[in-house]
Design a protein around this motif. Structure first.
Motif, PDB file in Angstrom:
ATOM      1  N   LYS A  75      16.344  -6.082  43.416  1.00 54.46           N
ATOM      2  CA  LYS A  75      17.078  -7.099  43.788  1.00 54.46           C
ATOM      3  C   LYS A  75      17.113  -8.198  42.749  1.00 54.46           C
ATOM      4  O   LYS A  75      17.980  -8.689  42.156  1.00 54.46           O
ATOM      5  CB  LYS A  75      16.615  -7.824  45.459  1.00 54.46           C
ATOM      6  CG  LYS A  75      17.434  -8.797  45.389  1.00 54.46           C
ATOM      7  CD  LYS A  75      16.824  -9.433  47.167  1.00 54.46           C
ATOM      8  CE  LYS A  75      17.260 -10.908  47.069  1.00 54.46           C
ATOM      9  NZ  LYS A  75      16.741 -11.710  48.438  1.00 54.46           N
ATOM     10  N   GLY A  78      18.845  -7.105  39.753  1.00 52.82           N
ATOM     11  CA  GLY A  78      20.202  -6.999  40.132  1.00 52.82           C
ATOM     12  C   GLY A  78      20.761  -8.482  40.021  1.00 52.82           C
ATOM     13  O   GLY A  78      21.894  -8.784  39.222  1.00 52.82           O
ATOM     14  N   ASN A  79      20.032  -9.584  40.539  1.00 54.70           N
ATOM     15  CA  ASN A  79      20.535 -10.910  40.413  1.00 54.70           C
ATOM     16  C   ASN A  79      20.493 -11.409  38.919  1.00 54.70           C
ATOM     17  O   ASN A  79      21.473 -12.252  38.681  1.00 54.70           O
ATOM     18  CB  ASN A  79      19.775 -11.781  41.516  1.00 54.70           C
ATOM     19  CG  ASN A  79      19.993 -11.663  42.851  1.00 54.70           C
ATOM     20  OD1 ASN A  79      21.060 -11.350  43.233  1.00 54.70           O
ATOM     21  ND2 ASN A  79      19.045 -11.765  43.709  1.00 54.70           N
ATOM     22  N   MET A  82      23.289  -9.854  36.764  1.00 54.72           N
ATOM     23  CA  MET A  82      24.597 -10.481  37.223  1.00 54.72           C
ATOM     24  C   MET A  82      24.721 -11.920  36.646  1.00 54.72           C
ATOM     25  O   MET A  82      25.906 -12.318  36.231  1.00 54.72           O
ATOM     26  CB  MET A  82      24.701 -10.549  38.666  1.00 54.72           C
ATOM     27  CG  MET A  82      24.989  -8.965  39.350  1.00 54.72           C
ATOM     28  SD  MET A  82      26.021  -7.913  38.517  1.00 54.72           S
ATOM     29  CE  MET A  82      27.950  -8.434  39.071  1.00 54.72           C
ATOM     30  N   THR A  92      29.275 -12.109  43.734  1.00 55.05           N
ATOM     31  CA  THR A  92      28.967 -10.792  43.580  1.00 55.05           C
ATOM     32  C   THR A  92      28.377 -10.257  44.841  1.00 55.05           C
ATOM     33  O   THR A  92      28.310 -10.564  45.706  1.00 55.05           O
ATOM     34  CB  THR A  92      27.531 -10.585  42.624  1.00 55.05           C
ATOM     35  OG1 THR A  92      26.512 -11.616  43.033  1.00 55.05           O
ATOM     36  CG2 THR A  92      27.946 -11.535  41.103  1.00 55.05           C
ATOM     37  N   LEU A  94      25.371  -6.942  45.775  1.00 62.49           N
ATOM     38  CA  LEU A  94      24.249  -6.099  45.780  1.00 62.49           C
ATOM     39  C   LEU A  94      24.045  -5.363  46.925  1.00 62.49           C
ATOM     40  O   LEU A  94      23.750  -5.838  47.810  1.00 62.49           O
ATOM     41  CB  LEU A  94      23.238  -6.799  45.210  1.00 62.49           C
ATOM     42  CG  LEU A  94      23.056  -7.353  43.651  1.00 62.49           C
ATOM     43  CD1 LEU A  94      24.195  -8.442  43.435  1.00 62.49           C
ATOM     44  CD2 LEU A  94      21.699  -7.908  43.458  1.00 62.49           C
ATOM     45  N   MET A 109      21.385   1.216  43.560  1.00 63.66           N
ATOM     46  CA  MET A 109      21.850  -0.122  43.994  1.00 63.66           C
ATOM     47  C   MET A 109      23.135  -0.428  43.120  1.00 63.66           C
ATOM     48  O   MET A 109      22.889  -0.673  41.783  1.00 63.66           O
ATOM     49  CB  MET A 109      20.916  -1.473  44.024  1.00 63.66           C
ATOM     50  CG  MET A 109      21.348  -2.583  44.548  1.00 63.66           C
ATOM     51  SD  MET A 109      20.102  -3.919  44.458  1.00 63.66           S
ATOM     52  CE  MET A 109      20.119  -4.695  42.889  1.00 63.66           C
ATOM     53  N   GLN A 110      24.154  -0.853  43.871  1.00 62.26           N
ATOM     54  CA  GLN A 110      25.415  -1.087  43.151  1.00 62.26           C
ATOM     55  C   GLN A 110      25.407  -2.738  42.955  1.00 62.26           C
ATOM     56  O   GLN A 110      25.083  -3.457  44.021  1.00 62.26           O
ATOM     57  CB  GLN A 110      26.530  -0.701  44.002  1.00 62.26           C
ATOM     58  CG  GLN A 110      26.439   0.533  44.484  1.00 62.26           C
ATOM     59  CD  GLN A 110      26.708   1.620  43.386  1.00 62.26           C
ATOM     60  OE1 GLN A 110      27.548   1.384  42.622  1.00 62.26           O
ATOM     61  NE2 GLN A 110      25.895   2.827  43.413  1.00 62.26           N
ATOM     62  N   CYS A 111      25.901  -3.255  41.755  1.00 61.09           N
ATOM     63  CA  CYS A 111      25.992  -4.660  41.559  1.00 61.09           C
ATOM     64  C   CYS A 111      27.542  -4.715  41.078  1.00 61.09           C
ATOM     65  O   CYS A 111      27.664  -4.302  40.056  1.00 61.09           O
ATOM     66  CB  CYS A 111      25.143  -4.823  40.510  1.00 61.09           C
ATOM     67  SG  CYS A 111      23.274  -4.519  40.870  1.00 61.09           S
ATOM     68  N   THR A 133      23.889  -4.478  52.080  1.00 57.76           N
ATOM     69  CA  THR A 133      23.353  -5.370  51.150  1.00 57.76           C
ATOM     70  C   THR A 133      21.969  -5.059  50.696  1.00 57.76           C
ATOM     71  O   THR A 133      21.135  -4.377  51.781  1.00 57.76           O
ATOM     72  CB  THR A 133      23.624  -6.945  51.496  1.00 57.76           C
ATOM     73  OG1 THR A 133      22.731  -7.213  52.471  1.00 57.76           O
ATOM     74  CG2 THR A 133      25.010  -6.991  51.825  1.00 57.76           C
TER      75      THR A 133
END
Length: 148
Positions: A75, A78-79, A82, A92, A94, A109-111, A133
């Protein structure tokens, strides 16, 4: 930095190969000792990245209490990814696709940025009740581990 080696139960996981070899063709945009992030080869949005743990986990159904830190790390990565790639004003998403909709048997994990640019049919996979999510998945894993 020491990079941990991915472990795949069957030895032929495409994502384990990316995690192990850092295949330049995969479009790796970030890596550390626990995760690798790369551009999705079939993007559903203008910006679409995939983050995988180096440790082989087949799907989110196989997660245990021990995996909560890696989910939290995914997470955070990812944050940050992005934010660095698209900026703070871009909306966005995630999270995780269900195993049945994933083409590779490795937790990913898709971002994505919104709006989605894929077909309306494919976009259904990213809707609530189908797409988990990252926050929902972390909550579900914690709840299942602590309510045994």
């Amino acid at each position: 930095m020491t990079i941990s080696q991915p472990t795949s139960p069957n030895g032929n996981c495409t994502y384990c190969d990316i995690a192990l070899e850092g295949d330049p063709a995969s479009g790796v945009v970030y890596e550390d000792e626990r995760v690798v992030a790369f551009k999705d080869p079939n993007p559903a949005a203008e910006h679409h990245f995939v983050i995988i743990p180096r440790k082989h986990v087949t799907s989110y159904n196989d997660l245990t209490e021990d995996d909560i830190p890696i989910l939290e790390h995914m997470k955070k990565v990812g944050n940050n990814l992005m934010l660095n790639q698209v900026g703070p004003k871009q909306e966005t998403l995630l999270g995780f696709l269900p195993k049945a909709l994933s083409s590779v048997g490795h937790l990913s994990m898709q971002c994505l940025t919104l709006p989605l640019t894929c077909s309306w049919m494919r976009s259904l996979a990213y809707k609530p009740l189908v797409f988990f999510t990252v926050d929902d998945l972390i909550g579900e894993v914690k709840e299942s581990c602590y309510n045994l």
